[in-house]
Every structure is written in C-alpha cells, then in structure tokens.
Design a protein around this motif. Structure first.
Motif, PDB file in Angstrom:
ATOM      1  N   ASP A  51      -6.507   1.086  43.437  1.00 25.61           N
ATOM      2  CA  ASP A  51      -5.886   1.194  42.112  1.00 25.61           C
ATOM      3  C   ASP A  51      -4.371   1.340  42.235  1.00 25.61           C
ATOM      4  OD1 ASP A  51      -8.190   0.973  40.586  1.00 25.61           O
ATOM      5  OD2 ASP A  51      -8.715   3.082  40.975  1.00 25.61           O
ATOM      6  N   THR A  52      -3.941   2.173  43.189  1.00 20.53           N
ATOM      7  CA  THR A  52      -2.489   2.401  43.318  1.00 20.53           C
ATOM      8  C   THR A  52      -1.840   1.432  44.313  1.00 20.53           C
ATOM      9  OG1 THR A  52      -2.974   4.090  44.970  1.00 20.53           O
ATOM     10  CG2 THR A  52      -2.590   4.855  42.721  1.00 20.53           C
ATOM     11  N   THR A  53      -2.587   1.027  45.324  1.00 17.94           N
ATOM     12  CA  THR A  53      -2.033   0.109  46.331  1.00 17.94           C
ATOM     13  C   THR A  53      -2.989  -1.069  46.532  1.00 17.94           C
ATOM     14  OG1 THR A  53      -3.044   1.488  48.045  1.00 17.94           O
ATOM     15  CG2 THR A  53      -0.718   1.880  47.564  1.00 17.94           C
ATOM     16  N   PRO A  54      -2.934  -2.043  45.627  1.00 24.48           N
ATOM     17  CA  PRO A  54      -3.921  -3.130  45.679  1.00 24.48           C
ATOM     18  C   PRO A  54      -3.627  -4.232  46.698  1.00 24.48           C
ATOM     19  CG  PRO A  54      -2.529  -3.367  43.750  1.00 24.48           C
ATOM     20  CD  PRO A  54      -2.074  -2.127  44.440  1.00 24.48           C
ATOM     21  N   TYR A  55      -2.431  -4.244  47.276  1.00 30.76           N
ATOM     22  CA  TYR A  55      -2.092  -5.322  48.219  1.00 30.76           C
ATOM     23  C   TYR A  55      -2.188  -4.789  49.642  1.00 30.76           C
ATOM     24  CZ  TYR A  55      -0.519  -7.552  43.988  1.00 30.76           C
ATOM     25  OH  TYR A  55      -0.488  -8.078  42.725  1.00 30.76           O
ATOM     26  N   LEU A  56      -3.132  -5.285  50.407  1.00 30.56           N
ATOM     27  CA  LEU A  56      -3.391  -4.773  51.755  1.00 30.56           C
ATOM     28  C   LEU A  56      -3.043  -5.830  52.789  1.00 30.56           C
ATOM     29  CD1 LEU A  56      -6.861  -3.032  51.183  1.00 30.56           C
ATOM     30  CD2 LEU A  56      -4.563  -2.118  50.807  1.00 30.56           C
ATOM     31  N   TYR A  57      -2.241  -5.422  53.763  1.00 31.39           N
ATOM     32  CA  TYR A  57      -1.835  -6.326  54.851  1.00 31.39           C
ATOM     33  C   TYR A  57      -2.421  -5.780  56.147  1.00 31.39           C
ATOM     34  CZ  TYR A  57       1.190  -8.332  51.364  1.00 31.39           C
ATOM     35  OH  TYR A  57       1.643  -8.945  50.220  1.00 31.39           O
ATOM     36  N   LEU A  58      -3.337  -6.516  56.717  1.00 33.24           N
ATOM     37  CA  LEU A  58      -4.123  -6.013  57.845  1.00 33.24           C
ATOM     38  C   LEU A  58      -3.643  -6.619  59.170  1.00 33.24           C
ATOM     39  CD1 LEU A  58      -5.935  -5.958  55.175  1.00 33.24           C
ATOM     40  CD2 LEU A  58      -7.884  -5.901  56.695  1.00 33.24           C
ATOM     41  N   SER A  59      -3.530  -5.742  60.165  1.00 34.53           N
ATOM     42  CA  SER A  59      -3.149  -6.220  61.504  1.00 34.53           C
ATOM     43  C   SER A  59      -3.982  -5.485  62.542  1.00 34.53           C
ATOM     44  CB  SER A  59      -1.672  -5.920  61.798  1.00 34.53           C
ATOM     45  OG  SER A  59      -0.831  -6.577  60.903  1.00 34.53           O
ATOM     46  N   ASP A  60      -4.435  -6.184  63.548  1.00 42.07           N
ATOM     47  CA  ASP A  60      -4.939  -5.510  64.743  1.00 42.07           C
ATOM     48  C   ASP A  60      -4.315  -6.184  65.957  1.00 42.07           C
ATOM     49  OD1 ASP A  60      -6.314  -7.863  64.745  1.00 42.07           O
ATOM     50  OD2 ASP A  60      -8.314  -6.980  64.886  1.00 42.07           O
ATOM     51  N   TYR A  61      -4.447  -5.550  67.105  1.00 48.37           N
ATOM     52  CA  TYR A  61      -3.701  -5.995  68.271  1.00 48.37           C
ATOM     53  C   TYR A  61      -4.650  -6.197  69.449  1.00 48.37           C
ATOM     54  CZ  TYR A  61      -0.305  -3.938  65.156  1.00 48.37           C
ATOM     55  OH  TYR A  61       0.411  -3.629  64.035  1.00 48.37           O
ATOM     56  N   GLU A  62      -4.346  -7.190  70.250  1.00 51.00           N
ATOM     57  CA  GLU A  62      -5.251  -7.601  71.320  1.00 51.00           C
ATOM     58  C   GLU A  62      -5.506  -6.493  72.341  1.00 51.00           C
ATOM     59  OE1 GLU A  62      -5.784 -11.522  74.198  1.00 51.00           O
ATOM     60  OE2 GLU A  62      -3.944 -11.207  73.080  1.00 51.00           O
ATOM     61  N   TYR A  63      -4.432  -5.774  72.692  1.00 55.08           N
ATOM     62  CA  TYR A  63      -4.578  -4.770  73.754  1.00 55.08           C
ATOM     63  C   TYR A  63      -4.464  -3.353  73.224  1.00 55.08           C
ATOM     64  CZ  TYR A  63      -3.884  -8.923  76.572  1.00 55.08           C
ATOM     65  OH  TYR A  63      -4.014 -10.175  77.109  1.00 55.08           O
ATOM     66  N   ILE A  88      -2.855  -1.021  58.461  1.00 56.36           N
ATOM     67  CA  ILE A  88      -2.908  -1.625  57.123  1.00 56.36           C
ATOM     68  C   ILE A  88      -1.672  -1.153  56.370  1.00 56.36           C
ATOM     69  CG2 ILE A  88      -4.120  -1.777  54.924  1.00 56.36           C
ATOM     70  CD1 ILE A  88      -6.726  -1.240  56.375  1.00 56.36           C
ATOM     71  N   PHE A  89      -0.911  -2.083  55.839  1.00 55.45           N
ATOM     72  CA  PHE A  89       0.121  -1.729  54.868  1.00 55.45           C
ATOM     73  C   PHE A  89      -0.522  -1.815  53.494  1.00 55.45           C
ATOM     74  CE2 PHE A  89       3.517  -3.742  57.762  1.00 55.45           C
ATOM     75  CZ  PHE A  89       3.628  -2.576  58.497  1.00 55.45           C
ATOM     76  N   ALA A  90      -0.614  -0.691  52.823  1.00 56.26           N
ATOM     77  CA  ALA A  90      -1.160  -0.684  51.467  1.00 56.26           C
ATOM     78  C   ALA A  90       0.016  -0.570  50.504  1.00 56.26           C
ATOM     79  CB  ALA A  90      -2.109   0.490  51.293  1.00 56.26           C
ATOM     80  N   CYS A  91       0.234  -1.640  49.738  1.00 61.53           N
ATOM     81  CA  CYS A  91       1.457  -1.713  48.921  1.00 61.53           C
ATOM     82  C   CYS A  91       1.119  -1.826  47.437  1.00 61.53           C
ATOM     83  CB  CYS A  91       2.297  -2.917  49.323  1.00 61.53           C
ATOM     84  SG  CYS A  91       2.774  -2.904  51.060  1.00 61.53           S
ATOM     85  N   ASN A  92       2.076  -1.380  46.622  1.00 57.31           N
ATOM     86  CA  ASN A  92       1.876  -1.484  45.168  1.00 57.31           C
ATOM     87  C   ASN A  92       2.343  -2.838  44.616  1.00 57.31           C
ATOM     88  OD1 ASN A  92       4.595  -1.225  45.354  1.00 57.31           O
ATOM     89  ND2 ASN A  92       4.777   0.604  44.069  1.00 57.31           N
ATOM     90  N   ALA A  93       2.963  -3.654  45.481  1.00 56.28           N
ATOM     91  CA  ALA A  93       3.392  -4.998  45.077  1.00 56.28           C
ATOM     92  C   ALA A  93       3.324  -5.881  46.328  1.00 56.28           C
ATOM     93  CB  ALA A  93       4.809  -4.944  44.522  1.00 56.28           C
ATOM     94  N   PRO A  94       3.264  -7.191  46.142  1.00 57.74           N
ATOM     95  CA  PRO A  94       3.169  -8.067  47.318  1.00 57.74           C
ATOM     96  C   PRO A  94       4.425  -7.981  48.187  1.00 57.74           C
ATOM     97  CG  PRO A  94       2.746  -9.283  45.288  1.00 57.74           C
ATOM     98  CD  PRO A  94       3.249  -7.952  44.883  1.00 57.74           C
ATOM     99  N   LEU A  95       4.250  -8.186  49.477  1.00 55.74           N
ATOM    100  CA  LEU A  95       5.382  -8.226  50.410  1.00 55.74           C
ATOM    101  C   LEU A  95       5.972  -9.631  50.372  1.00 55.74           C
ATOM    102  CD1 LEU A  95       4.186  -6.513  53.740  1.00 55.74           C
ATOM    103  CD2 LEU A  95       5.815  -5.614  52.089  1.00 55.74           C
ATOM    104  N   THR A  96       7.117  -9.749  49.775  1.00 52.77           N
ATOM    105  CA  THR A  96       7.829 -11.029  49.800  1.00 52.77           C
ATOM    106  C   THR A  96       9.278 -10.713  50.154  1.00 52.77           C
ATOM    107  OG1 THR A  96       8.437 -10.906  47.485  1.00 52.77           O
ATOM    108  CG2 THR A  96       6.367 -12.020  47.984  1.00 52.77           C
ATOM    109  N   PRO A  97      10.018 -11.702  50.620  1.00 51.90           N
ATOM    110  CA  PRO A  97      11.406 -11.412  51.004  1.00 51.90           C
ATOM    111  C   PRO A  97      12.238 -10.814  49.872  1.00 51.90           C
ATOM    112  CG  PRO A  97      10.744 -13.550  51.852  1.00 51.90           C
ATOM    113  CD  PRO A  97       9.631 -13.077  50.961  1.00 51.90           C
ATOM    114  N   SER A  98      11.883 -11.131  48.637  1.00 47.40           N
ATOM    115  CA  SER A  98      12.701 -10.622  47.531  1.00 47.40           C
ATOM    116  C   SER A  98      12.099  -9.404  46.841  1.00 47.40           C
ATOM    117  CB  SER A  98      12.898 -11.732  46.493  1.00 47.40           C
ATOM    118  OG  SER A  98      11.638 -12.176  46.048  1.00 47.40           O
ATOM    119  N   SER A  99      10.884  -9.013  47.208  1.00 51.20           N
ATOM    120  CA  SER A  99      10.247  -7.899  46.505  1.00 51.20           C
ATOM    121  C   SER A  99      10.681  -6.567  47.110  1.00 51.20           C
ATOM    122  CB  SER A  99       8.727  -8.026  46.589  1.00 51.20           C
ATOM    123  OG  SER A  99       8.312  -7.836  47.929  1.00 51.20           O
TER     124      SER A  99
END
Lengths: 246, 161
Positions: free
Chosen positions: A202-214, A220-231
């Motif tokens: 509800d508060t952070t609807p945009y989730l950016y998921l990363s995992d690493y090989e080693y 997870i970046f949980a954001c209230n708005a999309p990650l864009t260069p201008s946001s």
C-alpha cells in the motif's frame, strides 16, 4: 584660504557651472535650500564679497575671479582655468603654479572635491550616506543572488554516475505491488514470499528485486514511486537472508 | 567610486558567492544523506528483523538499529543498537569504518544475534566497507558493493517508514 560654509558653497556652485553664469535663484537653491524664501538678495552679495576677499588672499590679481553680471548673477572669469587637484598635491605647490603665471589654476578646491564625491547631490552629507546605503544593499543583493544561484545549480546537479534503471525489467504484478527484476537475476518472487518479508504494497507498491550470484543476500527496493532518472521516490531497502545466517 | 568599478565589484562578488555556495552545497549533498533499510532473516520458523536508520552527517555516521527477534516460541525480543562509524569518500567511492557500538536495550544473546545479522561495517570494530555511490534522480543515491545495494535519500528526513 578659510571660507565659511555659505561662501564655500557659493564657490562650489561657481566651479560646478564654470564658465557659465549662475543666476541668483540658483545660488539660493543650492546654498540655502531651506531658507531661500526668507533670505534677501543682500545676503548673497555679502557672501560673494567675502569670497572675493578670500580669493584676494592669494594676491590682488585674483580679485577679478568672480564677475558680477548685473541683475542676473555671477560667474567665474574665463581667463582662469579650473582643475581638480588631489589633496596631497594641493599641500605643496606644483611646478605649474610657478611656470604659468598668466593662467594659474585655482588653489585649494575642497568644494569641488566634495561635489565630485557627492555626484550631483545638492543636499550634501545625507546624499553621501545614501550612496553608502545603496552600495551596501546592492552588494548584499549580489551576494544573496550569487548564493542562491550556486545552491540551485548544486542541488540540481548529479555528481556521481547515474544508476542505470534499465538494469531492471518489469516482470509482473503481485497484488498491489509492481515487480521489477534485475536483468541478471533469476529470482522468481511469490506473493507468499512478499508476505513473509512483510512488505507493504500500500505504501511502497514499486518493488525492485536483486539477488547476487555469490551472495546469500537479496535486496528489494520498495519505493512509493517508480525509479526513473527524473523521479524522486522515497524508498526503503530490504536486505533479505533466507535460511542462512550471515 | 566609479559606476563601472562598482558594477564590476558587484558582478565579481556575485560570481564568487555563487562558486563558494555551489561547492559548499555540493559537498554537503555528498556527505549528508540518510538511508532506511529493513533487514530480514528467515530460518525455518525463526524470523529476525531489524530496521536500520543510518544518518550520514559529514565525516561521521550514526546508525540506529531497531531489531526484533521472533522464534515462534518465546515472546518477541526487541532490542536497539546505536552504531557510529567514520566516512571517507573519494569521488564516488565511499569507505565506512566502524568506530563504536552501544546496546541500548535487549539481552546479550539477542544483541549478539542482531550484531551477526548486521552489515559488518556497522558492528565489527575497525571493519571497512567500500561502496560506490550512484545517483538516482535528484534526491536519491544508490550505494552498491557488488553484492549488496542500499537506497539513500539526499534529505536527512526522507523516509517511507
């Protein structure tokens, strides 16, 4: 030569207007601006007389320096030249004084110097003070303006390499959450997993998921708005360790 | 003073003020920001989580770690750690070095557990972590060490809870 205040102002006005005629009314406006309505013209003639006496202290030949134009006013004799001389130079007579006896420069011109400092001001000292005030205000304004411009540019400039948001690709939606996955990642997130981590869509609807090989860490970046260069989103970082102690 | 001299002086002072404030604000933005992260460890029925609020204030950093450990059997154990560390940066590369840890609440064992889960630069004396700062928009930074990432806001109060 020592002159009282009205006489020195009469000389100042004559020097300012040299070699033009200065009318009676101009003398009253300049020398006695606050009392011009109550003064008699006799007062002006008395002061001009005192001025002539003062000039004669340099020699009888200076007696014709101020010329009377009947019923109109006074002017300086055009046979004399007028030069602005720095104060330090006026303390010791220059060579010009000795070598050019026919067109001698006026001796001390304190009134002219004061007039130059005041610009065209008639009121004298208050105008000088106003100049300092204007200078101070303009200087302060320039400093403030410069500071604001510098701060604005600094606040709107990025100083480090940009984060490439193209590294994330849209994958799916889970409930109210929109999921973006790191392109190198093989993570398949589930609704159950998000619930286990107590991520609030509800508060952070945009989730950016990363995992690493080693690494056992997932982010997870949980954001209230999309990650864009201008946001300019606000995000919270989730660091997840599943089943393995660090 | 001549009018042209005065105008020149004003222009010069404006430019000088702009340059000084630009570098001051730039340096301030590079050394003052905050990050909020939620760390979660799930091991079977045991779930441990703590929230870390890290404030980077010039050359020093203060992290407040508020944790809670739930093992599904006993009552959740809240605990709080205050960690301080030094920050050095060279261009976009930041080095965080731990200086002290103070436990404000929680038992010794739960504190140890929380310490074990925390990033090592936050809890291990003189341990260093190098991270690269990347810009995200006008108000955000992303720090990455290659095996971890952290989102930070330029403002010290950016927070989404």
């Amino acid at each position: 030569m020592t002159l009282n205040s009205p006489v020195s102002h009469c000389l100042e006005l004559l020097l300012n207007e040299y070699p033009r005629l200065v009318r009676h009314s101009d003398f009253f406006d300049f020398v006695w601006p606050d009392a011009k309505d109550v003064l008699l013209s006799n007062a002006l003639y008395q002061n001009i007389s005192l001025l002539r006496k003062g000039l004669k202290t340099f020699g009888d030949s200076y007696g014709d320096m101020v010329i009377t134009v009947p019923r109109q006013g006074f002017k300086l004799n055009a046979k004399y030249s007028v030069e602005i001389i720095e104060k330090k130079d006026t303390d010791t007579p220059s060579e010009t004084d000795n070598t050019e006896p026919h067109r001698p420069p006026l001796p001390s011109i304190e009134a002219e110097k004061a007039s130059a400092e005041r610009g065209s001001g008639i009121k004298g000292i208050p105008v000088v003070k106003n100049h300092y005030l204007v200078f101070f205000l303009a200087f302060t304004l320039c400093i403030t303006l410069g500071t604001l411009i510098g701060s604005y540019i600094a606040n709107n400039t990025t100083y480090s390499p940009p984060f490439e948001t193209e590294h994330f690709k849209y994958t799916s939606t889970l409930g109210k959450c929109t999921l973006y996955l790191n392109r190198k990642s093989q993570w398949i997130a589930s609704q159950e997993e998000l619930e286990r981590y107590k991520i609030n869509c509800d508060t952070t609807p945009y989730l950016y998921l990363s995992d690493y090989e080693y690494s056992v860490i997932k982010n997870i970046f949980a954001c209230n708005a999309p990650l864009t260069p201008s946001s300019t989103p606000a995000c919270v970082t989730y660091e997840l360790f599943n089943g393995v102690e660090k | 003073m001549k009018k042209t001299t005065a105008i020149g002086l004003f222009l010069l002072s404006s430019i000088l003020a702009a340059i000084i404030s630009y570098f001051y604000v730039r340096n301030y933005n590079m050394t003052h920001f905050s990050c909020s992260s939620l760390n979660v460890v799930i091991d079977g029925s045991k779930r441990s989580s703590f929230r870390s609020d890290v404030i980077f204030d010039g050359g020093k950093g203060i992290a407040t770690l508020d944790g809670i450990i739930e093992d599904g059997k006993s009552l959740p154990q809240p605990l709080r750690l205050i960690v301080t560390f030094k920050i050095n940066h060279n261009q976009s590369i930041y080095t965080f070095t731990h200086t002290s840890t103070e436990a404000l609440s929680g038992s010794e064992s739960s504190t140890k557990q929380l310490t074990g889960m925390s990033p090592r630069y936050l809890t291990v004396q003189a341990n260093e972590l190098k991270m690269t700062r990347l810009s995200q928009g006008q108000k955000g930074y992303i720090f990455t060490s290659g095996t971890n990432m952290m989102y930070c806001g330029k403002s010290l109060s950016d927070d989404v809870g």
